[in-house]
Design a protein around this motif. Structure first.
Motif, PDB file in Angstrom:
ATOM      1  N   VAL A 120     -22.789  90.450  70.721  1.00 22.53           N
ATOM      2  CA  VAL A 120     -22.814  91.020  71.935  1.00 22.53           C
ATOM      3  C   VAL A 120     -24.260  90.628  72.647  1.00 22.53           C
ATOM      4  O   VAL A 120     -24.501  90.075  73.619  1.00 22.53           O
ATOM      5  CB  VAL A 120     -22.625  92.520  72.210  1.00 22.53           C
ATOM      6  CG1 VAL A 120     -22.904  93.133  73.598  1.00 22.53           C
ATOM      7  CG2 VAL A 120     -21.185  92.770  72.052  1.00 22.53           C
ATOM      8  N   ASP A 121     -25.133  91.029  71.729  1.00 21.29           N
ATOM      9  CA  ASP A 121     -26.648  90.901  71.993  1.00 21.29           C
ATOM     10  C   ASP A 121     -27.073  89.297  71.983  1.00 21.29           C
ATOM     11  O   ASP A 121     -27.893  89.169  73.214  1.00 21.29           O
ATOM     12  CB  ASP A 121     -27.629  91.437  71.119  1.00 21.29           C
ATOM     13  CG  ASP A 121     -27.600  92.892  70.935  1.00 21.29           C
ATOM     14  OD1 ASP A 121     -26.893  93.622  71.784  1.00 21.29           O
ATOM     15  OD2 ASP A 121     -28.329  93.684  70.117  1.00 21.29           O
ATOM     16  N   ALA A 122     -26.422  88.366  71.421  1.00 25.79           N
ATOM     17  CA  ALA A 122     -26.628  86.960  71.534  1.00 25.79           C
ATOM     18  C   ALA A 122     -25.763  86.596  72.544  1.00 25.79           C
ATOM     19  O   ALA A 122     -26.214  85.159  72.735  1.00 25.79           O
ATOM     20  CB  ALA A 122     -26.362  86.402  70.100  1.00 25.79           C
ATOM     21  N   HIS A 123     -25.036  87.105  73.436  1.00 28.23           N
ATOM     22  CA  HIS A 123     -24.017  86.733  74.401  1.00 28.23           C
ATOM     23  C   HIS A 123     -23.407  85.308  73.728  1.00 28.23           C
ATOM     24  O   HIS A 123     -23.278  84.322  74.284  1.00 28.23           O
ATOM     25  CB  HIS A 123     -24.794  86.377  75.578  1.00 28.23           C
ATOM     26  CG  HIS A 123     -23.945  85.964  76.702  1.00 28.23           C
ATOM     27  ND1 HIS A 123     -23.415  87.030  77.325  1.00 28.23           N
ATOM     28  CD2 HIS A 123     -23.755  84.918  77.479  1.00 28.23           C
ATOM     29  CE1 HIS A 123     -22.492  86.664  78.500  1.00 28.23           C
ATOM     30  NE2 HIS A 123     -22.992  85.267  78.421  1.00 28.23           N
ATOM     31  N   ASP A 124     -22.669  85.879  72.857  1.00 22.69           N
ATOM     32  CA  ASP A 124     -21.711  84.735  71.963  1.00 22.69           C
ATOM     33  C   ASP A 124     -20.362  85.326  72.186  1.00 22.69           C
ATOM     34  O   ASP A 124     -20.016  85.910  71.066  1.00 22.69           O
ATOM     35  CB  ASP A 124     -22.435  84.318  70.743  1.00 22.69           C
ATOM     36  CG  ASP A 124     -21.574  83.377  69.928  1.00 22.69           C
ATOM     37  OD1 ASP A 124     -20.466  83.046  70.303  1.00 22.69           O
ATOM     38  OD2 ASP A 124     -22.130  83.023  69.088  1.00 22.69           O
ATOM     39  N   GLN A 136     -19.733  88.941  81.134  1.00 24.36           N
ATOM     40  CA  GLN A 136     -20.970  89.942  80.920  1.00 24.36           C
ATOM     41  C   GLN A 136     -22.204  89.062  81.260  1.00 24.36           C
ATOM     42  O   GLN A 136     -22.301  88.067  80.628  1.00 24.36           O
ATOM     43  CB  GLN A 136     -21.073  90.536  79.583  1.00 24.36           C
ATOM     44  CG  GLN A 136     -19.887  91.512  79.457  1.00 24.36           C
ATOM     45  CD  GLN A 136     -19.349  92.373  80.468  1.00 24.36           C
ATOM     46  OE1 GLN A 136     -20.023  93.261  81.233  1.00 24.36           O
ATOM     47  NE2 GLN A 136     -18.293  92.429  80.854  1.00 24.36           N
ATOM     48  N   PRO A 137     -23.288  89.812  81.885  1.00 22.69           N
ATOM     49  CA  PRO A 137     -24.605  88.973  82.174  1.00 22.69           C
ATOM     50  C   PRO A 137     -25.437  88.853  80.949  1.00 22.69           C
ATOM     51  O   PRO A 137     -25.400  89.410  80.107  1.00 22.69           O
ATOM     52  CB  PRO A 137     -25.342  90.008  83.067  1.00 22.69           C
ATOM     53  CG  PRO A 137     -24.732  91.397  82.674  1.00 22.69           C
ATOM     54  CD  PRO A 137     -23.257  91.049  82.368  1.00 22.69           C
ATOM     55  N   PRO A 138     -26.049  87.542  80.885  1.00 16.23           N
ATOM     56  CA  PRO A 138     -26.776  87.159  79.620  1.00 16.23           C
ATOM     57  C   PRO A 138     -28.010  88.292  79.754  1.00 16.23           C
ATOM     58  O   PRO A 138     -28.445  88.635  80.713  1.00 16.23           O
ATOM     59  CB  PRO A 138     -27.387  85.875  80.098  1.00 16.23           C
ATOM     60  CG  PRO A 138     -26.364  85.176  81.149  1.00 16.23           C
ATOM     61  CD  PRO A 138     -25.901  86.392  81.824  1.00 16.23           C
ATOM     62  N   GLY A 139     -28.456  88.844  78.466  1.00 14.70           N
ATOM     63  CA  GLY A 139     -29.511  89.636  78.293  1.00 14.70           C
ATOM     64  C   GLY A 139     -28.908  91.137  78.020  1.00 14.70           C
ATOM     65  O   GLY A 139     -29.413  91.891  77.951  1.00 14.70           O
ATOM     66  N   PHE A 167     -24.956 100.134  76.923  1.00 18.60           N
ATOM     67  CA  PHE A 167     -25.236  98.741  77.248  1.00 18.60           C
ATOM     68  C   PHE A 167     -26.266  98.767  78.143  1.00 18.60           C
ATOM     69  O   PHE A 167     -26.236  99.252  79.365  1.00 18.60           O
ATOM     70  CB  PHE A 167     -23.828  98.269  78.001  1.00 18.60           C
ATOM     71  CG  PHE A 167     -22.729  98.206  76.922  1.00 18.60           C
ATOM     72  CD1 PHE A 167     -22.652  96.864  76.257  1.00 18.60           C
ATOM     73  CD2 PHE A 167     -21.901  99.000  77.023  1.00 18.60           C
ATOM     74  CE1 PHE A 167     -21.574  96.968  75.273  1.00 18.60           C
ATOM     75  CE2 PHE A 167     -20.489  98.763  75.951  1.00 18.60           C
ATOM     76  CZ  PHE A 167     -20.579  97.790  75.124  1.00 18.60           C
ATOM     77  N   SER A 168     -27.524  97.903  77.880  1.00 21.33           N
ATOM     78  CA  SER A 168     -28.660  97.683  78.569  1.00 21.33           C
ATOM     79  C   SER A 168     -28.593  96.402  79.173  1.00 21.33           C
ATOM     80  O   SER A 168     -27.815  95.466  78.501  1.00 21.33           O
ATOM     81  CB  SER A 168     -29.751  97.802  77.475  1.00 21.33           C
ATOM     82  OG  SER A 168     -29.867  99.214  77.050  1.00 21.33           O
ATOM     83  N   PHE A 169     -29.183  96.383  80.187  1.00 18.80           N
ATOM     84  CA  PHE A 169     -29.231  95.090  81.216  1.00 18.80           C
ATOM     85  C   PHE A 169     -30.533  94.850  81.531  1.00 18.80           C
ATOM     86  O   PHE A 169     -31.493  95.454  81.848  1.00 18.80           O
ATOM     87  CB  PHE A 169     -28.259  95.142  82.521  1.00 18.80           C
ATOM     88  CG  PHE A 169     -26.850  95.732  82.168  1.00 18.80           C
ATOM     89  CD1 PHE A 169     -25.943  94.580  82.064  1.00 18.80           C
ATOM     90  CD2 PHE A 169     -26.519  97.120  82.045  1.00 18.80           C
ATOM     91  CE1 PHE A 169     -24.578  94.943  81.560  1.00 18.80           C
ATOM     92  CE2 PHE A 169     -25.316  97.238  81.596  1.00 18.80           C
ATOM     93  CZ  PHE A 169     -24.404  96.435  81.465  1.00 18.80           C
ATOM     94  N   ILE A 170     -30.777  93.419  81.932  1.00 15.21           N
ATOM     95  CA  ILE A 170     -32.244  93.072  82.207  1.00 15.21           C
ATOM     96  C   ILE A 170     -32.473  93.599  83.920  1.00 15.21           C
ATOM     97  O   ILE A 170     -33.354  94.052  84.110  1.00 15.21           O
ATOM     98  CB  ILE A 170     -32.154  91.323  82.352  1.00 15.21           C
ATOM     99  CG1 ILE A 170     -32.326  90.954  81.003  1.00 15.21           C
ATOM    100  CG2 ILE A 170     -33.419  91.204  83.009  1.00 15.21           C
ATOM    101  CD1 ILE A 170     -31.990  89.358  81.021  1.00 15.21           C
ATOM    102  N   ASP A 171     -31.343  93.793  84.536  1.00  6.76           N
ATOM    103  CA  ASP A 171     -31.670  93.820  86.164  1.00  6.76           C
ATOM    104  C   ASP A 171     -30.851  95.101  86.637  1.00  6.76           C
ATOM    105  O   ASP A 171     -30.770  95.157  87.918  1.00  6.76           O
ATOM    106  CB  ASP A 171     -31.104  92.557  86.865  1.00  6.76           C
ATOM    107  CG  ASP A 171     -29.761  92.168  86.690  1.00  6.76           C
ATOM    108  OD1 ASP A 171     -29.198  92.998  85.801  1.00  6.76           O
ATOM    109  OD2 ASP A 171     -29.145  91.363  87.259  1.00  6.76           O
ATOM    110  N   ARG A 172     -30.557  95.808  85.742  1.00  6.46           N
ATOM    111  CA  ARG A 172     -29.705  97.211  86.250  1.00  6.46           C
ATOM    112  C   ARG A 172     -29.815  98.442  85.304  1.00  6.46           C
ATOM    113  O   ARG A 172     -30.270  98.237  84.000  1.00  6.46           O
ATOM    114  CB  ARG A 172     -28.332  96.891  86.482  1.00  6.46           C
ATOM    115  CG  ARG A 172     -27.269  96.477  85.436  1.00  6.46           C
ATOM    116  CD  ARG A 172     -26.054  96.204  85.915  1.00  6.46           C
ATOM    117  NE  ARG A 172     -25.947  94.846  85.910  1.00  6.46           N
ATOM    118  CZ  ARG A 172     -24.853  94.008  85.930  1.00  6.46           C
ATOM    119  NH1 ARG A 172     -23.526  94.799  85.842  1.00  6.46           N
ATOM    120  NH2 ARG A 172     -24.509  92.822  85.962  1.00  6.46           N
TER     121      ARG A 172
END
Length: 123
Positions: free
Chosen positions: A22-26, A60-63, A89-94
């Motif tokens: 998930v963290d690697a957006h794979d 899901q958004p990258p990051g 779940f943590s995001f870059i922009d929210r």
């Protein structure tokens, strides 16, 4: 090792691989942690099978990253383990999204995989 510690060890093996993917957006690597016939319920309509899992995580958004905490475990059968977790779940922009997650992990000589995944939000 007592039953609870052994159960948590199995869950951590599977969930650490899930988290890394998930963290690697794979998305394909995330899907590989599920059985071929897994029932998957994220925050969208449910799917069955790895492709639905991959599609969900691809959307899901990258990051986005996941941090989990095991709350409860139960051995349901010799080869089936229930895990109840809290996941951030943590995001870059929210803001971070905290959910409850129930998983069933099926153990096999070919590798332990998630066969059921159910997310819920309480807030």
């Amino acid at each position: 090792m007592n039953g609870t510690a052994a159960n948590e060890e199995v869950l951590r093996r599977v969930l650490d691989r899930w988290k890394a993917a998930v963290d690697a957006h794979d998305p394909q690597r995330v899907a590989a942690e599920f059985t071929a016939d897994a029932i998957f319920q994220g925050l969208h309509p449910y799917t069955v099978g790895r492709q639905g899992v991959a599609d969900y995580y691809d959307s899901q958004p990258p990051g986005m990253t996941a941090a989990y905490r095991i709350l409860e475990t139960r051995r349901l059968a010799d080869d089936v383990l229930l895990g109840y977790l809290s996941v951030d779940f943590s995001f870059i922009d929210r803001p971070t999204l905290t959910v409850n997650l129930s998983v069933l992990v099926r153990q096999s000589p070919d590798g332990d995989r998630i066969s059921h995944y159910q997310v819920s939000r309480l807030n």
